[in-house]
Design an enzyme around this catalytic site. Structure first.
Site, PDB file in Angstrom:
ATOM      1  N   SER A  73       0.845  -1.189   0.000  1.00 31.38           N
ATOM      2  CA  SER A  73       0.000   0.000   0.000  1.00 31.38           C
ATOM      3  C   SER A  73       0.885   1.245   0.000  1.00 31.38           C
ATOM      4  CB  SER A  73      -0.958  -0.047   1.188  1.00 31.38           C
ATOM      5  OG  SER A  73      -1.976   0.907   1.049  1.00 31.38           O
ATOM      6  N   GLU A 131      -9.188  -4.958  -5.089  1.00 31.68           N
ATOM      7  CA  GLU A 131      -8.576  -4.004  -4.162  1.00 31.68           C
ATOM      8  C   GLU A 131      -9.596  -3.050  -3.548  1.00 31.68           C
ATOM      9  OE1 GLU A 131      -5.571  -3.682  -3.004  1.00 31.68           O
ATOM     10  OE2 GLU A 131      -4.263  -4.833  -4.329  1.00 31.68           O
ATOM     11  N   HIS A 145      -8.111  -5.180  -0.497  1.00 36.77           N
ATOM     12  CA  HIS A 145      -6.839  -4.601  -0.066  1.00 36.77           C
ATOM     13  C   HIS A 145      -6.431  -5.181   1.284  1.00 36.77           C
ATOM     14  CE1 HIS A 145      -3.769  -1.567  -0.494  1.00 36.77           C
ATOM     15  NE2 HIS A 145      -4.050  -1.003   0.665  1.00 36.77           N
TER      16      HIS A 145
END
Length: 537
Positions: free
Chosen positions: A214, A332, A444
Site C-alpha cells: 500500500s 482491491e 486490499h
C-alpha cells in the site's frame, strides 16, 4: 565427590549464564546489545536509531558514528504513530508510546555465523497516515524463519518514518524551505544507515531488497523514481504489494495550504509572524491530534526527490532499473458507495482528492468500463449486485481499482521489463481468514497475514486451515528467495507452477490461491488500463 558435584553445578551455572548473555554487535555506529529469541533461533536488534530526534517539519539527519558507545536495543522504540485506525490511539494514555523521537529500525537476524546475508527491508503502509514497526501484523520473525528453512537466509529489517502532517506537510511556507516529503526522506535516511552499517550485523549492503505494501509500496515506487532514478546503490531489487511507482496524486501547495492553515489556527499559530516556527514550538501533545487528522497528506513534487509525475518518469526512463516482484489483489476496492448514475460517477472521478481527472477523461472511462455488473468488481460474482452500495457500485469499484492499483502495476512491470530487468507479477486471489464483516471479495490487505505468516497473534490470524498455512509458507519462501537470489521460484515447495518472468506481449501473472495457485495471462481490461496509463497523474 563433593568437589566434582560443585564443579558440575558451577558448570551448569556457566552454561545458563551464557544462554542469557545478550548478542553484541560492535560497529563504527556503536556497540549494540540485542536480544536472543530462542523459539526462532534469531537475534533481534530493536529500536536502533538511524537518526536523532528531528526538528519538526524539517529533514532528519543521519545519526553520528559513536563506535565506543553502548546501546541497549532489546525493545521497540517509540512509534511515530500507533498502528491501528482507532482514534482512541490518540488519547493521553498512548502518548508514552508515540512521539517525534521515533526514527529507528529493527533488525531480525538468523542466529548464525554467516556473513554477507541479503537484506529484506520492510516499509509499512497505512496511507502515510498511520503505521509502526511494532505492529504485530508485521512481525518479521516468521518470514525470516522460512528463509532459513529454505536455505535462502535473509536478514529482515523494518523501519519507522514520520507520517501525516509530520511526514508530508506542504504549504507555501514549507515550500520555501524545500522540506516536503519528509517521510520519504526519513526512509531514504534509513536506507543510508543500512548501507553504512549492516555489514557489521552480517548483512550485505549490496543485496538489499526494499519491500512495502500500500503506502509502503508507493514509497518503494517513489524510491525507484527518486532523484531521476539514482538509487545511490541503496537497493538492488524491490517488492511492491498493492502499490506502484504511480500512487496518490502529486498535489501542489494549493491543495495543502488549507490543511496547513487549519493546523496553525487549531494550535494558536495563525497570527504569528512566522507560522512555521510557531508550529515547531508547540508541544507535541498539543499539535499531534491536528497533525494526524484526515487522510489527505500525500507525497508531492518537490523538485528533487520527486521531480515530475511518476508516469512521466516511467515513460522517459528516469527511474532505477532493478528486478521487481509486484502485484495487486483481485478486488482491491477504493471505490465509494452511493454511486447510482453516470453523473455521480463523473462527479466522484473529477472531485475526489485521489484521481485528478477532468470531465473528458472521466467520461472516457465510463465508456471503457460499461455499467455491466458481470464486468465489474468484485470479479467472479457474475451478475450479482449489491444495490445497497449503489446502482453503479461494481462499475465504480472496477474503475477505482484500476486507477489506483492495477493499471500502475502493469505500467511499471512493462517499463521495467522493457529495460531488460527481470519482473515477476502476481494477482492475489486468496481471502483473509477473518475478513472484515461486510467486505466483499479479495480486497486490499488480504495478502498480509499470509506474507508475514504470523499464526499466533489475533489481529490477522491464518486460522487453523492447513491450506492457508501452506499458502503462507509458499509466499514467504517466494519473497525471501527473490530477496536472496532474485528468483522467487527457488522456494523448495513441490508441485507449484513455475512463476514466469514478465514478458510482452505474452505477459503473465502468478495467481495465489489457497486451493491451487496457477499462471494466467495479464490481459484483463486491456483498453481501459491502457487509457489510464496514458494519463499524466
Amino acid at each position: 565427590m563433593v568437589a566434582i558435584q560443585t564443579f558440575l553445578l558451577f558448570g551448569v551455572c556457566l552454561v545458563a549464564h551464557a544462554a542469557t548473555i545478550s548478542p553484541v554487535v560492535r560497529s563504527r555506529g556503536g556497540i549494540f546489545h540485542g536480544r536472543y529469541l530462542p523459539q526462532f533461533n534469531q537475534v533481534l536488534y530493536l529500536g536502533v536509531k538511524y537518526a536523532p530526534k528531528p526538528v519538526r517539519f524539517a529533514p532528519a539527519e543521519l545519526i553520528k558514528d559513536t563506535p565506543g558507545q553502548h546501546f541497549n536495543v532489546t525493545q521497540y522504540g517509540l512509534d511515530c504513530k500507533g498502528y491501528g485506525s482507532d482514534t482512541n490511539l490518540l488519547v493521553a494514555a498512548n502518548w508514552t508510546k508515540m512521539g517525534e523521537d521515533c526514527l529507528h529500525l529493527n533488525i531480525i537476524k538468523p542466529k548464525s555465523r554467516e556473513t554477507g546475508l541479503p537484506v529484506l527491508l520492510w516499509i509499512y503502509g497505512g496511507g502515510w497516515q498511520q503505521g509502526a514497526t511494532s505492529d504485530p501484523r508485521y512481525n518479521m520473525s516468521y518470514i525470516v524463519q522460512q528463509s532459513v528453512l529454505n536455505n535462502k537466509p535473509v536478514i529482515g529489517i523494518s523501519i519507522n518514518y514520520r507520517m501525516a502532517a509530520f511526514g508530508f506537510i506542504n504549504s507555501k511556507e514549507i515550500a520555501k524551505t524545500g522540506n516536503q516529503n519528509l517521510g520519504l526522506r526519513d526512509q531514504r535516511l534509513a536506507l543510508k544507515w543500512v548501507n553504512r552499517h549492516i555489514s557489521s550485523f552480517g548483512g550485505d549492503p549490496a543485496k538489499v531488497t526494499i519491500w512495502g505494501e500500500s503506502a509502503g509500496a508507493y514509497s518503494v515506487g517513489d524510491h525507484i523514481n527518486a532523484f531521476n532514478g539514482a538509487n545511490e546503490g541503496l537497493f538492488r531489487a524491490a517488492i511492491l504489494e498493492s502499490g506502484s511507482a504511480i500512487g496518490p496524486p502529486l498535489n501542489g501547495t494549493d491543495w495543502y495550504q488549507h490543511m496547513y492553515d487549519n493546523i496553525t489556527a487549531s494550535v494558536g499559530c495563525a497570527t504569528a509572524n512566522d507560522t512555521l516556527q510557531c508550529l515547531r514550538s508547540v508541544p507535541y501533545e498539543t499539535i499531534a491530534p491536528y497533525g494526524y487528522q484526515g487522510l489527505e497528506w500525500f507525497h508531492t513534487i518537490d523538485g528533487s526527490f520527486i521531480s515530475r509525475p511518476a508516469q512521466q518518469s516511467l515513460t522517459s526512463g528516469k527511474f532505477a532499473k532493478i528486478p521487481l516482484l509486484l502485484g495487486t489483489n483481485t478486488d482491491e476496492g477504493f471505490g465509494v458507495n452511493g454511486v447510482n448514475t453516470d453523473a455521480q460517477a463523473i462527479n466522484q472521478l473529477t472531485h475526489s482528492k485521489r484521481w485528478n481527472l477532468n470531465d473528458e477523461q472521466a467520461k472516457r472511462l465510463l465508456d471503457l468500463y460499461p455499467n455491466d455488473p458481470s464486468l465489474g468488481e468484485p470479479y467472479g460474482w457474475g451478475n450479482r449486485t449489491w444495490p445497497e452500495n449503489g446502482a453503479q457500485w461494481k462499475r465504480y469499484q472496477s474503475i477505482a481499482t484500476d486507477l489506483t492499483m492495477f493499471a500502475p502495476r502493469r505500467l511499471l512491470a512493462e517499463r521495467m521489463t522493457a529495460c531488460g530487468e527481470d519482473v515477476f507479477s502476481y494477482r492475489w486471489d486468496a481471502p483473509r481468514f477473518n475478513s472484515t464483516p461486510g467486505v466483499i471479495g479479495i480486497n486490499h490487505f488480504s495478502e498480509i497475514p499470509f506474507v508475514f505468516g504470523n499464526t499466533q497473534q489475533q489481529i490477522t490470524p491464518l486460522g487453523n486451515s492447513s491450506a492457508n498455512i501452506e499458502l503462507s509458507k509458499l509466499v514467504m519462501r517466494m519473497w525471501t528467495s527473490f530477496a536472496h537470489g532474485l528468483d522467487p521460484n527457488d522456494h523448495g515447495v513441490p508441485n507449484i507452477a513455475k512463476w514466469p518472468r514478465y514478458a510482452t506481449p505474452a505477459a503473465a501473472n502468478f495467481v495465489f490461491r489457497a486451493d491451487t495457485s496457477y499462471v494466467e495471462r495479464d490481459d484483463d481490461r486491456l483498453e481501459g488500463v491502457a487509457y489510464i496509463n496514458s494519463l499524466v497523474r
